[in-house]
Motif scaffolding. Structure first.
Motif, PDB file in Angstrom:
ATOM      1  N   PHE A  89       0.831  -1.201   0.000  1.00 18.23           N
ATOM      2  CA  PHE A  89       0.000   0.000   0.000  1.00 18.23           C
ATOM      3  C   PHE A  89       0.862   1.245   0.000  1.00 18.23           C
ATOM      4  CE2 PHE A  89      -1.815  -3.456   2.441  1.00 18.23           C
ATOM      5  CZ  PHE A  89      -3.088  -3.624   1.891  1.00 18.23           C
ATOM      6  N   GLU A  90       0.345   2.252  -0.651  1.00 11.06           N
ATOM      7  CA  GLU A  90       0.958   3.563  -0.487  1.00 11.06           C
ATOM      8  C   GLU A  90       0.119   4.323   0.515  1.00 11.06           C
ATOM      9  OE1 GLU A  90       3.343   4.291  -4.629  1.00 11.06           O
ATOM     10  OE2 GLU A  90       1.669   5.614  -4.147  1.00 11.06           O
ATOM     11  N   ALA A  91       0.799   5.001   1.419  1.00 14.19           N
ATOM     12  CA  ALA A  91       0.057   5.603   2.520  1.00 14.19           C
ATOM     13  C   ALA A  91       0.527   7.010   2.807  1.00 14.19           C
ATOM     14  CB  ALA A  91       0.221   4.754   3.778  1.00 14.19           C
ATOM     15  N   ARG A  92      -0.374   7.782   3.358  1.00 15.36           N
ATOM     16  CA  ARG A  92       0.018   9.065   3.950  1.00 15.36           C
ATOM     17  C   ARG A  92      -0.383   8.998   5.420  1.00 15.36           C
ATOM     18  NH1 ARG A  92      -0.798  14.992   1.589  1.00 15.36           N
ATOM     19  NH2 ARG A  92       1.186  14.341   0.725  1.00 15.36           N
ATOM     20  N   LEU A  93       0.610   9.165   6.285  1.00 18.77           N
ATOM     21  CA  LEU A  93       0.356   9.051   7.713  1.00 18.77           C
ATOM     22  C   LEU A  93       0.681  10.370   8.402  1.00 18.77           C
ATOM     23  CD1 LEU A  93       2.206   5.644   8.247  1.00 18.77           C
ATOM     24  CD2 LEU A  93      -0.255   5.963   8.003  1.00 18.77           C
ATOM     25  N   LYS A  94      -0.240  10.797   9.237  1.00 16.99           N
ATOM     26  CA  LYS A  94       0.002  12.001  10.036  1.00 16.99           C
ATOM     27  C   LYS A  94       0.218  11.518  11.466  1.00 16.99           C
ATOM     28  CE  LYS A  94      -1.713  16.707  10.369  1.00 16.99           C
ATOM     29  NZ  LYS A  94      -2.854  17.597  10.154  1.00 16.99           N
ATOM     30  N   ILE A  95       1.472  11.507  11.861  1.00 12.82           N
ATOM     31  CA  ILE A  95       1.828  10.822  13.097  1.00 12.82           C
ATOM     32  C   ILE A  95       2.255  11.797  14.176  1.00 12.82           C
ATOM     33  CG2 ILE A  95       3.457   9.175  14.103  1.00 12.82           C
ATOM     34  CD1 ILE A  95       3.539   7.774  11.447  1.00 12.82           C
ATOM     35  N   GLY A  96       1.809  11.526  15.391  1.00 13.70           N
ATOM     36  CA  GLY A  96       2.221  12.342  16.519  1.00 13.70           C
ATOM     37  C   GLY A  96       1.137  12.393  17.572  1.00 13.70           C
ATOM     38  N   VAL A  97       1.298  13.337  18.495  1.00 17.77           N
ATOM     39  CA  VAL A  97       0.254  13.535  19.501  1.00 17.77           C
ATOM     40  C   VAL A  97      -0.193  14.979  19.484  1.00 17.77           C
ATOM     41  CG1 VAL A  97       0.692  11.755  21.225  1.00 17.77           C
ATOM     42  CG2 VAL A  97       2.084  13.832  21.235  1.00 17.77           C
ATOM     43  N   ALA A  98      -1.440  15.156  19.865  1.00 18.46           N
ATOM     44  CA  ALA A  98      -2.050  16.493  19.939  1.00 18.46           C
ATOM     45  C   ALA A  98      -1.693  17.274  18.680  1.00 18.46           C
ATOM     46  CB  ALA A  98      -1.612  17.193  21.212  1.00 18.46           C
ATOM     47  N   SER A  99      -1.159  18.495  18.856  1.00 14.62           N
ATOM     48  CA  SER A  99      -0.866  19.288  17.661  1.00 14.62           C
ATOM     49  C   SER A  99       0.548  19.016  17.138  1.00 14.62           C
ATOM     50  CB  SER A  99      -1.019  20.774  17.989  1.00 14.62           C
ATOM     51  OG  SER A  99       0.039  21.176  18.832  1.00 14.62           O
ATOM     52  N   VAL A 100       1.272  18.147  17.825  1.00 14.82           N
ATOM     53  CA  VAL A 100       2.640  17.842  17.399  1.00 14.82           C
ATOM     54  C   VAL A 100       2.593  16.652  16.449  1.00 14.82           C
ATOM     55  CG1 VAL A 100       4.972  17.348  18.178  1.00 14.82           C
ATOM     56  CG2 VAL A 100       3.433  18.642  19.633  1.00 14.82           C
ATOM     57  N   LYS A 101       2.445  16.962  15.188  1.00 15.16           N
ATOM     58  CA  LYS A 101       2.283  15.886  14.222  1.00 15.16           C
ATOM     59  C   LYS A 101       3.124  16.159  12.989  1.00 15.16           C
ATOM     60  CE  LYS A 101      -2.175  13.783  15.242  1.00 15.16           C
ATOM     61  NZ  LYS A 101      -2.995  14.569  16.156  1.00 15.16           N
ATOM     62  N   GLY A 102       3.595  15.075  12.393  1.00 12.24           N
ATOM     63  CA  GLY A 102       4.323  15.198  11.144  1.00 12.24           C
ATOM     64  C   GLY A 102       3.647  14.349  10.088  1.00 12.24           C
ATOM     65  N   THR A 103       3.691  14.812   8.856  1.00  8.25           N
ATOM     66  CA  THR A 103       3.075  14.057   7.770  1.00  8.25           C
ATOM     67  C   THR A 103       4.150  13.290   7.002  1.00  8.25           C
ATOM     68  OG1 THR A 103       1.363  15.717   7.606  1.00  8.25           O
ATOM     69  CG2 THR A 103       1.627  14.250   5.713  1.00  8.25           C
ATOM     70  N   TYR A 104       3.921  12.022   6.839  1.00  7.52           N
ATOM     71  CA  TYR A 104       4.898  11.156   6.180  1.00  7.52           C
ATOM     72  C   TYR A 104       4.223  10.406   5.040  1.00  7.52           C
ATOM     73  CZ  TYR A 104       7.357  11.884  10.631  1.00  7.52           C
ATOM     74  OH  TYR A 104       7.963  12.444  11.734  1.00  7.52           O
ATOM     75  N   ASP A 105       4.853  10.403   3.898  1.00  4.04           N
ATOM     76  CA  ASP A 105       4.361   9.613   2.777  1.00  4.04           C
ATOM     77  C   ASP A 105       5.220   8.376   2.662  1.00  4.04           C
ATOM     78  OD1 ASP A 105       2.230  11.171   1.763  1.00  4.04           O
ATOM     79  OD2 ASP A 105       3.694  12.640   1.060  1.00  4.04           O
ATOM     80  N   GLY A 106       4.561   7.244   2.486  1.00  3.50           N
ATOM     81  CA  GLY A 106       5.376   6.035   2.407  1.00  3.50           C
ATOM     82  C   GLY A 106       4.578   4.807   2.071  1.00  3.50           C
ATOM     83  N   LYS A 107       5.104   3.689   2.540  1.00  2.00           N
ATOM     84  CA  LYS A 107       4.532   2.405   2.157  1.00  2.00           C
ATOM     85  C   LYS A 107       4.168   1.581   3.386  1.00  2.00           C
ATOM     86  CE  LYS A 107       7.094   1.735  -2.154  1.00  2.00           C
ATOM     87  NZ  LYS A 107       8.104   2.817  -2.123  1.00  2.00           N
ATOM     88  N   VAL A 108       3.128   0.792   3.206  1.00  4.06           N
ATOM     89  CA  VAL A 108       2.795  -0.231   4.205  1.00  4.06           C
ATOM     90  C   VAL A 108       2.834  -1.553   3.464  1.00  4.06           C
ATOM     91  CG1 VAL A 108       1.022  -1.111   5.763  1.00  4.06           C
ATOM     92  CG2 VAL A 108       1.336   1.363   5.518  1.00  4.06           C
ATOM     93  N   ARG A 109       3.509  -2.527   4.037  1.00  4.57           N
ATOM     94  CA  ARG A 109       3.613  -3.829   3.372  1.00  4.57           C
ATOM     95  C   ARG A 109       3.243  -4.943   4.344  1.00  4.57           C
ATOM     96  NH1 ARG A 109       8.247  -1.949   0.110  1.00  4.57           N
ATOM     97  NH2 ARG A 109       9.463  -2.034   2.022  1.00  4.57           N
ATOM     98  N   ILE A 110       2.503  -5.896   3.832  1.00  4.37           N
ATOM     99  CA  ILE A 110       2.206  -7.098   4.619  1.00  4.37           C
ATOM    100  C   ILE A 110       3.029  -8.225   4.014  1.00  4.37           C
ATOM    101  CG2 ILE A 110       0.401  -8.674   5.401  1.00  4.37           C
ATOM    102  CD1 ILE A 110      -0.200  -5.854   6.316  1.00  4.37           C
ATOM    103  N   LEU A 111       3.829  -8.869   4.828  1.00  7.34           N
ATOM    104  CA  LEU A 111       4.750  -9.879   4.306  1.00  7.34           C
ATOM    105  C   LEU A 111       4.628 -11.162   5.117  1.00  7.34           C
ATOM    106  CD1 LEU A 111       7.614  -7.332   4.554  1.00  7.34           C
ATOM    107  CD2 LEU A 111       6.893  -8.201   2.346  1.00  7.34           C
ATOM    108  N   GLU A 112       5.203 -12.199   4.555  1.00 10.08           N
ATOM    109  CA  GLU A 112       5.324 -13.481   5.261  1.00 10.08           C
ATOM    110  C   GLU A 112       4.004 -13.890   5.911  1.00 10.08           C
ATOM    111  OE1 GLU A 112       8.712 -12.960   7.884  1.00 10.08           O
ATOM    112  OE2 GLU A 112       9.749 -11.936   6.249  1.00 10.08           O
TER     113      GLU A 112
END
Lengths: 144, 291, 816
Positions: free
Chosen positions: A44-67
């Motif tokens: 999957f290609e994903a956009r994740l907004k990670i953090g707590v409260a207003s302290v968040k960063g946006t990251y574009d990347g991948k999610v993979r399910i393996l094995e």
């Protein structure tokens, strides 16, 4: 950073397995997931907004399910990069019967690089674990 | 270290602040003393769309005694609290807690409401909100509501404040007669965020028995830790060194601190015991007239 | 006592004159790089690597370039086109550029630069650059980087992580080992990575002149100006096409700013690419992540000793961590102390097996004390171990092995020529000031009541004014003997003094002060030489390679001001005075040698009423030059480029007089440790210094206090820490714990004065001072406190958590 833990879901293993690997469920349970598109089977290609409260960063990347070993275990990899740096995580998730419930054991590593690592030291460990908990708690809700 | 773009609005009343928040939408932040927010902006850790400045909302700057409680407006500067004779007389634990906050320059700007709403896991004021079961008044578009810490603190830097709400007042129940207090802290340098800190308030009766003990620890979890079990162990007892040590032990078994480069999980856990003991002993000595 | 600026009756040198630069600095009237305004000046922001080790697969800056206000984005590719890799002090073919080319080797390495109308826009644009990285495994420990065959190699073309390796052997350690009663070992010692935290970070502004193909660069670079030719080589220009300008004020340096030159180069390239003047002001996060620091060092030391405590010889194995690229002047951290490797001690046999290693940490360079804090941490821990193993007192072992007072000038086995000193007197003074015997009694009582109290002693020979030849010890004697090799040696500085038509003095120095008080000290020196009040002496510190007379070794580093800067300016002033007397002689109808100066007058010795104002002499020199006595040039000025005759290249046995003056430091410290928390409290700190003649005791003591606190910082607080994946953990003052006044222990300072025979005033450098000893004395004191529990101290900083952990481990073993 090592991550390890256990959850008990009140459902049979097959049901838990199905929910855990459902794309829509994944999209709604991954903390801060704003977008999740399947680009190949289990990738999957994903956009994740990670953090707590207003302290968040946006990251574009991948999610993979393996094995994938239905219905006993799989590995999940998440990686993304953005203005604050990068995030990377991988975990092996195992399912075990526990009567009519299912135990979920996870163990893996998470890495956060760049800005947040260099100035967010004090809360990084706690917040990372918090997000893992959020993920499983959200999953638990979907199962019930 | 320059902040990303944001819109700036200044309010003069609480009502105006709430309406400006509504206009700005969910990504707005309130600017009070700015002692945490401004560095976070400059680091680009946070990227609010709007800053709603409440520094001119003078109606939130007060310290009053009311119905056995100390009512403090959310915009009251930490330095004002530190220097308040009323606070020192009625609730000296708050004075002592304030002295641990950063440096004078920080306390000159920092506000009590800002500190509590920011909910840093190592901050001093949230510990006192937890310790004394303070009431928090919050104003939003639908009027005001009152809450307490168990509903307010959610996790790291996270509270139950909704996007268009403003924390307006904190009301601390005053300690009963026969109470002693202490705020002790372990930090790498003077003014640093606490690795571990403990606030204690004990109330003794004339026979040297503990009527009530209240404890709150910081730096050992997502928000201040309160231990009903440890407090129960102390209640109705003589506070012997042995009992104090057992209460400290109890707390160290309860907390789940995270480690960082300055202090490991194990160290913080051990220090939660050491500083619980130190706080209790100091509080007890103050009941007995100690400094 | 502070003196006023109008007195002249007594000598200025030796008095605690108030600093003349302070009113300007304290009222915000200093002039720094950021005060520079040029027409159309643009601002740069640097995008830095979040990875410790990664290949750069691609950089997409299209969104950044499209942002209004952005005038250009410079990437490694352009840097590699417009500059050469920097020249290095080692043979390893490391290609180090001012911006990552193809690969990043540490967190914080520059990856691209945005030039925009303002810094806000430039930072916004950095957020829009997408870099595609392929992460690679990293290595952080210098010993592992060399000895572990599975460690990743940073520079494929180098083939290993070793930037430099030398085995230096002085005397005969085999013989010493054969004659020894006992071999004493320290085990694995780890010295931490820390920096200096100047209030002002790096700053550089650059302009490109396309007509002359020349660069002008303004920066807070404080030398050594050897970096000027280094940058010329990188930028591919001759020295006349590169102009350095340093503003009058620099907000602290401590050696760290000698490593601003890669950024000066990078801004030069940005100016060239954009065709605009470009300025970059480093912020605190950038400074902590990626400016410069001292090396972290792993070392193993051994001593061959006799039963009576005599040290016969020492062997050291050292792994010095220089970070991702060996940046010039590294590996100087290993060699700066060549002449004083043996410290204050008399042993003649020494073997140094030393590696300069590259790992995925930020780059290193001069940092106050350069190489000496690492050296003395090892050596002084070793001497303590000698005492422990022989059951002797730590002070007694030191006194037994010190170079005796009668031995000066003393040549060390590694070629240092210690100019003067009385080491035993200094150590005894420190012991007396600390009331050492009483302190030991207190310790015994404290131990009896279960407390942890420790006493540390440490000494250091404090080298100042390096001879640039020392850096070439990194090359083998054979390499240095190769045909066409130009030996590098020297330790020079320029001072210029001129008296203007009104009779006031102007002095120019190239010592690019960063707050040390050079203006005050120069005023004192020149006022004395010319018989003036210090208020009549003006000192100009701003520097310009196009208008000044300077040398490659000019600048402010290796505590060189009080040695060479003071000697140069004093000599220039004497030359001016000589001319003043020659002009005055016919006026007063005597010979020049019968004259002297005082109160801004020239007077006849023995008949002070026969005098002529210096103003009158100056008037003649400037207004009436043709009427000057025969043979005298018009005007009243002199320039001296002072050098030291001992500043020679290393000999075929790697011996070199690496510094030209050598002071001495003796310290005693008492610490108390809280067994519950592991916190270390400094209870007593005595430091005795021999800096030769004290030009301004107040300034010397300020340097001692600052140096001591800087050293204590490294021992207890500051650490440029990384996690195991190479992430930098201390990029703000939340985590990089620069101590404040609240953490400063009370410091008692003593002085012993052994004037240097090699400098004009007898003064020696004192700027690095206790930075060299404090880590050692803190470690020794903590070790002494923990000895009854059988706990060894082998690393710094000794944080509360670390001390607590050591105590817990012993508790678990049932010792404590």
């Amino acid at each position: 950073m090592k991550l390890e833990g256990k959850y008990t879901f009140k459902a049979a293993r097959q049901k838990v397995w199905d929910v855990l690997l459902d794309q829509k469920v994944l999209a709604s349970c991954l903390p801060g997931c704003e977008r999740l598109e399947e680009v190949a089977p289990d990738q999957f290609e994903a956009r994740l907004k990670i953090g707590v409260a207003s302290v968040k960063g946006t990251y574009d990347g991948k999610v993979r399910i393996l094995e994938k070993h239905p219905i006993s275990s799989y590995r999940m990899e998440v990686e993304g990069s953005g203005a604050p740096g990068f995030v990377k995580g991988e975990a092996t998730i195992s399912l075990e019967d526990k009567g009519d419930k299912t135990d979920i054991l996870y163990s893996g590593e998470a890495q956060i690089g760049g800005l947040v690592a260099s100035i967010g030291q004090r809360m990084l460990g706690g917040v990372t674990k918090l997000m893992v908990n959020q993920f499983f708690k959200a999953m638990e809700k979907k199962i019930q | 270290m320059k902040p990303p773009k944001f819109e700036y609005r200044a309010a003069r009343t609480v009502e105006e602040a709430v309406s400006l928040l509504q206009e700005a939408g969910e990504d707005a932040k309130i600017l009070a003393g700015g002692q945490s927010l401004v560095p976070m902006l400059n680091f680009r850790l946070t990227r609010p769309s709007h800053l709603i400045d409440i520094n001119k909302v003078s109606e939130l700057d007060y310290i009053r005694e009311k119905d056995g409680k100390l009512a403090i407006g959310a915009l009251t500067r930490e330095r004002t609290i530190e220097r308040s004779a009323l606070v020192r007389q009625k609730f000296p634990l708050l004075t002592e807690a304030t002295e641990w906050i950063g440096h004078v320059q920080i306390r000159n700007r920092g506000t009590i409401g800002g500190s509590v709403a920011h909910a840093d896991p190592a901050s001093e004021y949230p510990a006192l909100v937890v310790l004394s079961d303070a009431e928090l008044t919050i104003q939003g578009p639908d009027g005001s509501r009152t809450t307490t810490w168990d509903e307010f603190f959610v996790t790291y830097l996270t509270t139950s404040l909704q996007p268009f709400e403003v924390l307006t007042e904190l009301r601390f129940p005053l300690p009963k007669p026969g109470s002693g207090y202490a705020f002790v802290e372990l930090a790498r340098r003077h003014g640093d965020f606490a690795l571990v800190g403990c606030a204690a308030q004990v109330t003794m009766n004339g026979k040297g028995t503990c009527q009530e003990a209240r404890l709150a620890l910081i730096g050992v979890g997502p928000f201040p830790h309160r231990s009903p079990d440890a407090e129960a162990m102390l209640k109705g007892q003589k506070l012997t060194d042995k009992l104090i040590s057992e209460a400290g032990q109890k707390i160290s078994e309860e907390v789940e601190p995270e480690g960082d480069m300055h202090a490991s999980t194990e160290y913080r856990r051990a220090m939660s015991k050491v500083f619980t003991e130190r706080a209790l002993k100091k509080a007890l000595s103050r009941v007995q007239g100690g400094k | 006592m502070a003196a006023t600026t109008t007195e002249t009756a007594q000598r200025w040198v030796g008095r605690s004159v108030k600093r003349v630069e302070d009113p300007r600095l304290l009222t915000g009237r200093g002039t720094y790089v950021d005060d520079l305004h040029l027409a159309n000046l643009h601002q740069a922001a640097i995008l830095r690597s979040p990875h410790a080790h990664a290949r750069i697969r691609g950089i997409d800056a299209s969104k950044a370039e499209a942002l209004p206000g952005v005038v250009g984005v410079v990437r490694g590719k352009q840097v590699a086109e417009l500059s050469e890799a920097f020249p290095l002090g080692v043979a390893a073919p490391v290609r180090y550029y001012s911006c990552a080319v193809g690969k990043v080797l540490f967190v914080g390495e520059p990856v691209a630069v945005v030039v925009a109308k303002d810094r806000y826009t430039a930072e916004d644009a950095c957020d829009l650059i997408e870099v595609d990285y392929e992460p690679l495994p990293c290595v952080l420990d210098p010993e592992k980087a060399v000895e572990d065959p599975t460690a990743p190699i940073l520079h494929e073309n180098v083939g290993s992580n070793v930037a430099n390796h030398r085995v230096l052997h002085y005397g005969d350690t085999d013989k010493a080992w054969a004659e020894a009663d006992l071999i004493v070992k320290t085990g694995r010692l780890v010295f931490p990575k820390y920096g200096s935290t100047p209030v002002e970070g790096y700053a550089a502004a650059a302009q490109w002149d396309p007509l002359n193909q020349a660069y002008t660069i303004w920066s807070n670079f404080h030398g050594p100006f050897i970096m000027h030719p280094v940058m010329c080589r990188a930028l591919g220009v001759t020295e006349d096409r590169l102009r350095f300008i340093v503003p009058p004020d620099i907000g602290g340096g401590f050696g760290i700013k000698s490593s601003v030159y890669p950024y000066m180069t990078l801004m030069a390239i940005c100016a060239r690419v954009t065709g605009l003047p470009v300025k970059w002001i480093e912020d605190r996060r950038e400074h902590l992540v990626a400016s410069s620091s001292g090396t972290d060092r792993v070392s193993y030391l051994e001593a061959a000793v006799k039963k009576d405590g005599t040290i016969l010889g020492v062997r050291m194995k050292i792994y010095d961590n220089c970070g991702g690229y060996i940046r010039t002047p590294e590996p100087a951290c290993l060699y700066r102390a060549t002449g004083n490797y043996s410290g204050a001690y008399l042993f003649q046999n020494l073997k140094m097996d030393q590696y300069a290693v590259m790992t995925n940490k930020s780059l290193t360079g001069p940092n106050r004390g350069y190489g000496c804090q690492q050296l003395y941490f090892g050596l002084e821990r070793l001497v303590d171990q000698v005492a422990y193993d022989l059951g002797m007192d730590v002070a007694e072992v030191r006194l037994k092995n010190l170079i005796p007072a009668g031995a000066f000038p003393y040549t060390t086995p590694s070629g240092g020529i210690y100019d003067s000193g009385d080491y035993s007197k200094s150590v005894r003074l420190a012991l007396d000031m600390a009331k050492y015997d009483e302190l030991r009694k207190r310790q015994t009582a404290a131990r009896a009541s279960g407390k942890l109290y420790g006493i540390g002693v440490a000494t250091a020979v404090d080298p100042s004014v390096t001879n640039m030849a020392y850096i070439t010890v990194a090359w083998t004697p054979e390499e240095r003997a190769r045909k066409g090799y130009l030996p590098k040696a020297g330790s020079s500085e320029t001072g210029s003094v001129r008296i203007d038509p009104s009779g006031k003095a102007f002095c120019m120095v190239n010592t690019t002060p960063e707050g040390q008080g050079h203006e005050t000290a120069v005023s004192q020196i020149v006022a004395d030489e010319l018989g003036m009040a210090i208020g009549d002496v003006h000192v100009i510190t701003e520097f310009d390679t196009f208008t000044r007379t300077w040398s490659i070794t000019s600048g402010s580093y290796s505590s060189r001001f009080a040695s060479v800067g003071a000697s140069a300016v004093a000599t220039a002033a004497r030359r001016v005075k000589e001319k003043v007397l020659k002009i005055a002689a016919p006026m007063l109808e005597v010979n020049p040698q019968d004259l002297d100066v005082r109160d801004s007058k020239v007077f006849v010795k023995g008949s002070p009423e026969r005098s002529v104002p210096i103003r009158r002499i100056a008037g003649q020199a400037h207004w009436s030059a043709t009427l000057l006595p025969e043979g005298l040039e018009p005007g009243l000025q002199a320039t001296c480029m002072f050098n030291f005759p001992n500043a020679k290249p290393p000999d075929e046995k790697d011996r070199v007089d690496s510094s030209q003056t050598y002071g001495f430091i003796a310290e005693v410290m008492g610490v108390e440790i809280d067994p519950a928390t592991g916190e270390v409290r400094i209870d007593k700190y005595v430091t005795v210094h021999d800096v030769g003649t004290l030009i301004n005791p107040m300034i010397v003591e300020g340097q001692v206090m600052g140096g001591a606190l800087h050293g204590v910082a490294g021992a207890l607080y500051e650490e440029m820490a990384y996690d195991e994946s190479g992430q930098f953990l201390a990029a703000s003052f939340m985590d990089y714990l620069c101590p404040t006044a609240m953490e400063a222990p009370p410091i008692e300072i003593g002085h012993v004065v052994s004037p240097s025979p090699f400098t004009v005033l007898g003064s020696k450098g004192c700027g690095e001072s206790s930075t060299m000893t404090a880590p050692a004395v803190v470690a020794n004191a903590i070790a002494d406190a923990l000895r009854p529990l059988n706990i060894a101290v082998r690393e710094l900083p000794m944080t509360p958590n670390k001390v607590w952990k050591l105590l817990q481990e012993q508790k678990a073993k049932g010792v404590a």
